[in-house]
Design an enzyme around this catalytic site. Sequence first.
Site, short mmCIF file in Angstrom:
data_model
loop_
_atom_site.label_atom_id
_atom_site.label_comp_id
_atom_site.label_asym_id
_atom_site.label_seq_id
_atom_site.Cartn_x
_atom_site.Cartn_y
_atom_site.Cartn_z
N ARG A 114 0.86 -1.18 0.00
CA ARG A 114 0.00 0.00 0.00
C ARG A 114 0.90 1.23 0.00
O ARG A 114 2.09 1.15 0.33
CB ARG A 114 -0.93 0.02 1.21
CG ARG A 114 -0.23 0.20 2.55
CD ARG A 114 -1.21 0.16 3.69
NE ARG A 114 -0.55 0.45 4.96
CZ ARG A 114 -1.10 0.25 6.14
NH1 ARG A 114 -2.31 -0.23 6.22
NH2 ARG A 114 -0.44 0.55 7.25
N GLU A 153 -3.30 7.74 5.39
CA GLU A 153 -2.00 7.92 6.03
C GLU A 153 -0.93 8.44 5.05
O GLU A 153 0.07 7.76 4.78
CB GLU A 153 -1.53 6.62 6.68
CG GLU A 153 -2.44 6.16 7.80
CD GLU A 153 -1.95 4.90 8.51
OE1 GLU A 153 -2.38 4.64 9.63
OE2 GLU A 153 -1.11 4.18 7.91
N CYS A 164 8.89 13.36 -10.76
CA CYS A 164 9.31 14.16 -9.61
C CYS A 164 10.52 15.02 -9.95
O CYS A 164 10.64 16.16 -9.48
CB CYS A 164 9.60 13.26 -8.41
SG CYS A 164 8.11 12.62 -7.61
N GLU A 309 -8.50 5.53 13.56
CA GLU A 309 -8.12 4.16 13.90
C GLU A 309 -7.63 4.17 15.35
O GLU A 309 -6.67 4.86 15.67
CB GLU A 309 -7.02 3.62 12.97
CG GLU A 309 -7.42 3.53 11.51
CD GLU A 309 -6.31 2.99 10.62
OE1 GLU A 309 -5.34 2.42 11.16
OE2 GLU A 309 -6.40 3.16 9.39
#
Length: 676
Positions: A114, A153, A164, A309
């Site tokens: 992730r 997050e 970039c 969370e």
Amino acid sequence: MADMALDSYSKVQIGVDYYPEHWDESMWETDIKLMKETGVKVVRVAEFAWSRLEPSDGSFDFAWLDRALDLFHAYGIQIVIGTPTATPPRWLTSAHPDVLPVLAGGGVFHPGVRGHRCYNSASLQQYGSRIIEALARRYSGHPAVIGWQTDNEFSMLDCHCDSCNLAFRSWVQKKYGTLEQVNSEWGTVVWSGEYSAWEELTVPYGGSPFQNPSLLLDFQRFQWDAVIAYQKTQTEVLRAICPRHFITHNFHSYPQRLDMHGLAEALDVAAFDYYPNPSPQKQATAPYSGALSLDLTRGIKRRGFWIMEQLSGPPGCWFPMWRTPYPGLIRAYAWQAIARGADTVVHFRWRSAAAGAEQFWHGLIDHSNVPGRRFAEFARLCGEVNALAPLLEGTRVISRAAILYSHEQLAALRIQPQAEGLDYYENIKQYHRALTKLGIGCDVIDWRQPLEGYKLVIVPSLYLHDEEAAQLLESFATGGGTVILTSRSGVKNMNNICVMQPLPGLFSHAAGITVEEYDPVGGEVHSLRSAEDLRYKCSQWCDILRLQGAEPVAWYADDFFAGAPAVTMNRFGAGKVYYIGTQPEENYWLKLLGDAARDTGLTPVPELPDGVQAFTRTGEQGELLFLLNLSRTAQTVGLDKAYRSALSGSLRTGAARLEAYDIEILQAEDGSPQEG
């Protein structure tokens, strides 16, 4: 923003995180019915479900989520949807590999985990906006949906991909205009680092710490702006289609390298993922580190926040599992979050995952599928919060002390560590822990924020500084405030270039001192002598101070600088400015901050036992005093007046006994608010 949206995120309530796509559909209604019976009011869904929502390019499948949300609505449970962009599906990363970040060493951040998304990827922005727009249109009118969480997050990726690289070059061009200005502002003449063509200016390939510190700091600033710009692509879509829904983001694992305050400008409410460590070995620190995290989250928007969370069981997966939460810990830490300003606390997760990397990041229900001790404790918490919600509505945390926090100082001090053990955030923990042990409420706010309403402000290591920062503190002190400056302040300008003037630079005038010399003592322990001739330990750094109007408060008691001032106080306008030239032990901070607080009219809570915290929320009905025993042993707290327990209704006088991980919520019998 509509009043309905405001009401939806300011309610005091308990929720859970739930993943309907992980479970057979036959389980959904049983789960949701039990949530309803337990007292759950809100659920977060879908933040990792992109591959189920869009199984192939442009082919959306919302039917399963429709059925889940309809069930939640049937049971009166509200929904926050997470935009699923933290987990781009394999069909997207295969067709558009520019989505994947490139690490400093050239490796690729591969899919299957992730957070594998480059914020500057044109493909991510295109396909991410498409799935978010489709979700927003689908659920803008769904009666269960009240809000959105952007991504999941956010963190600094330090991506070195071609996108970039080009974006960073453009960012530098926009900031400085010419290569001549870049060379001047960064001091590239050192080591023959001067740029002669824009094509030579790149991201810091290899991530070497020996590279120009001005380049490294600006590369971080570029990334902060990139995350903010990327989130904007999401919030603009959601605002346009779902104007009655609120938007949040779940920050995590402080200290974050992000510009959290910049990210939060586009949000209605900040959120935090709170996992206090239940290990007995962390007992002395976890309750206080947690209090700092909560105060920092409240300071992001300077108002109430969400926990998106909250710890429900022992975490573990890619690391060995932590200890299981001790009886009472889940309830006590949820109430700690509410006491420090959380309005909604969402527990991660409803049940432990049966598959995937987080199988052993335990939820409220274990793999047995049988609710047990932790679940019963959670149910008790839900009942208490639901019963007290009317009393808690509209209350807020009002603090008269503040710590100024800066992600820029954090970054600069990590680029060039100053001494062994000198850590920006760890030192903030020490100041904040002392205030918490004294029972003094404290906001943790961005260092550029206005200071009206505060009486005491702690300013940790403003290593980078400018006239604006100096003027802010001078104006605050002139108006009667007390400022506490620490060592490694006034060292550099905002481009990470050392300032050629005596330390603490532009703060010298207000502090009434200059630094004659400094000694980076690191882990060596040295000695301080107070005016009362008491001895305290100190370490990390020793500024040897020359008085220029200030009064000495403490002196070094050893080494070649024995007898030199180490702590000073300068009367400035109607206020005072302290300068702390070293890092004293906690006992000294307790004394200094206790004395300074009383001097400014703040009232410490006398003799709070270790692990016991006292926080307040204030509303129209007066002040609510939260007493929390975040330890494994029973504790007793003295009471200064008669209180009525909001939990039991009983009268409490003299002292309150709190069992292990027990809490009490008290209202003064006269209902009058107290300042402190």
